[in-house]
Motif scaffolding. Structure first.
Motif, PDB file in Angstrom:
ATOM      1  N   LYS A 150      38.893  39.833  34.747  1.00  0.00           N
ATOM      2  CA  LYS A 150      38.567  39.356  36.095  1.00  0.00           C
ATOM      3  C   LYS A 150      38.694  40.482  37.125  1.00  0.00           C
TER       4      LYS A 150
ATOM      5  N   GLU B 145      45.536  26.621  43.458  1.00  0.00           N
ATOM      6  CA  GLU B 145      44.498  27.177  44.327  1.00  0.00           C
ATOM      7  C   GLU B 145      44.411  28.671  44.083  1.00  0.00           C
ATOM      8  N   LEU B 146      43.202  29.216  44.231  1.00  0.00           N
ATOM      9  CA  LEU B 146      43.010  30.626  43.891  1.00  0.00           C
ATOM     10  C   LEU B 146      43.865  31.596  44.700  1.00  0.00           C
ATOM     11  N   SER B 150      46.384  34.147  42.860  1.00  0.00           N
ATOM     12  CA  SER B 150      46.220  35.598  42.979  1.00  0.00           C
ATOM     13  C   SER B 150      47.525  36.236  43.429  1.00  0.00           C
ATOM     14  N   THR B 195      45.192  31.803  33.530  1.00  0.00           N
ATOM     15  CA  THR B 195      45.032  32.818  34.572  1.00  0.00           C
ATOM     16  C   THR B 195      46.260  33.703  34.660  1.00  0.00           C
TER      17      THR B 195
END
Lengths: 211, 271
Positions: A150, B145-146, B150, B195
């Protein structure tokens, strides 16, 4: 004019490189600077690297890092900042994952590369893990990722167009091979290969690719 | 000897303090001696969430400056007699404390507790480094939530650089909305796990009771939604080394709609 300078900060020594036209001039200046400072460094010393317009010159970073390494100096971090006059300590920084000299010229990273981390290597890079958003790989040669990508990958920075990027799956931020840049890459859930073909950067499924 | 846990996130507003308060209460309910430390110097909240703000006499800063010992500065919780708070100062700044100071404070409390939980401030600067320094385990709180993910990933990278390995970092997924997940409008717990590539130790449902409880100063696990209390119990048990599948959290989350309905029905009848 001197484009290369060492600055002492509270966090350690920073090699500051101003915006330049020719990388060769920079490399020569680094060598002459180092010879002036002979005896100052011990083998394995760690310094930080700060480049004006880092985005523009990112493809030269592996050459600079490997030149410094030839002189026994490791680059621990790359500082990133827009304004060059900024207080250096306030800049965001990319920490380079620890890198040992590899005999094969290939750097194997056996973990996930996370946001804010960077791997810089003058040869090929193999990652056994994911490259997360906000992470960056800079390779002189090719990049192979056994995992999902990513983040930002820049390959072929020494080797040129013949370098490739391969990964098991990808939703990358940015891909670069040599001077070719690919933004807004669509999402791939299967193994893919990115390479330069007839002067264009192309993304192909691994099973369909023909070099 | 205490197990020292830091609760951190990078991004603000994802529920670090709520997780610290509720996890602290839950561990205390299970019989452990727990100390929660507010490391958010200058923006303290933990005392308010625990309903102890008018009982605080001495703060972390007094301990660091040598005015009182760490033990003297502790405040006992009103309901949970096993739970203690080391509050912080609202008028000081994060620069007045160093990571070494934090290590010394925690070292002094080490023999007295089973668990020491440190509430980290948002951000990755001095306050974060202070909070993380004494910890052996990091709980990274994130919402599905992104931007939160992150920031969480960035924090994991920083923790890695500070010497935490992947087993010493675990994720708490907060504000999970099963309805939205079912509709495909929210990231699932698997998305989050892949993720961040870390183990998830808890999926905490989004629940209005949490807001009410926070404003009352009584952690929700003590007096509120039963589903949330059970999820926190699962988290606590996982931290103690039990293997409880994540489905159990999700089961609480999913049943919740019906349970609340039933409970509301009951309370309405009684009143």
């Amino acid at each position: 004019m001197d484009l290369v300078d060492f600055k002492m900060t509270k966090d350690g020594l920073v090699l500051v490189i101003k915006d330049y036209e020719s990388i060769q001039v920079i490399l020569d200046q680094i060598v002459s600077k180092l010879s002036q400072m002979k005896g100052f460094f011990a083998a394995g010393d760690k310094i930080m690297l700060m480049m004006e317009r880092h985005e523009m010159h990112s493809h030269d970073i592996p050459r600079i890092v490997s030149l410094l390494r030839q002189h026994g100096i490791d680059v621990a971090q790359i500082l990133i900042g827009d304004s060059f006059q900024n207080d250096l300590s306030s800049l965001s920084r990319m920490k380079l994952l620890e890198e040992r000299e590899t005999k094969s010229g290939t750097k194997v990273v056996k973990k996930h590369v996370r946001s804010g981390q960077a791997v810089v290597h003058s040869g090929d890079i193999v990652v056994l893990g994911n490259v997360h958003a906000g992470a960056e790989l800079l390779a002189g040669g090719s990049i192979v990722v056994f995992g999902n990508v990513k983040g930002t990958l820049r390959a072929g920075l020494n080797e040129g167009d013949s370098a490739i990027i391969a990964a098991l799956s990808m939703q990358p931020t940015l891909l670069q091979i040599s001077g070719y840049i690919l933004r807004e890459v669509s999402s791939y859930e299967e193994p893919i290969v990115v390479h330069v073909k007839n002067g264009k950067i192309v993304v192909e499924k691994a099973k369909d690719v023909k070099f | 000897m205490a197990k020292v846990i830091v609760v951190t996130s990078g991004k603000g507003g994802v529920g670090k303090t709520t997780v610290v308060a509720n996890l602290g209460c839950t561990l205390a309910k299970l019989g452990d001696k727990v100390c929660v430390i507010d490391a958010d110097i200058g923006l303290k909240n933990l005392d308010v969430v625990l309903g102890l703000e008018n009982r605080v006499v001495h703060t972390l800063l007094d301990v660091v400056n040598g005015k009182v010992s760490a033990q003297e500065a502790l405040v006992k919780h009103k309901q949970q007699r096993n739970l203690y708070l080391l509050a912080t100062s609202q008028v000081a700044t994060k620069e007045m404390v160093s990571p070494e100071d934090m290590k010394a404070v925690v070292k002094a409390l080490h023999p007295l507790f089973d668990y020491i939980i440190i509430d980290s401030p948002a951000g990755i600067e001095r306050g974060f480094r202070n909070a993380v320094a004494p910890a052996e385990l990091a709980l990274i709180v994130t919402t599905p939530e992104l931007p939160a993910l992150s920031d969480a990933d960035r924090v994991v990278g920083l923790l890695e650089n500070l010497g935490f390995d992947e087993k010493a970092m675990k994720v708490v997924l907060n504000r999970f909305k099963p309805k939205m997940v079912k509709a495909g409008e929210m990231l699932t717990e698997q998305d989050v796990a892949s993720t961040l590539a870390l183990e998830i130790v808890g999926v905490i449902p989004d629940c209005e009771d949490v807001i009410i409880a926070t404003n009352k100063g009584i952690p929700v696990v003590l007096n509120g939604d039963l589903g949330v209390a059970r999820v926190f119990e699962n988290v606590a048990r996982r931290l103690k080394g039990e293997t409880i599948p994540l489905d159990q959290d999700l089961a609480q989350v999913q049943e919740k709609g019906f349970l609340t309905f039933l409970r509301n029905l009951f309370t309405r009848k009684r009143s």
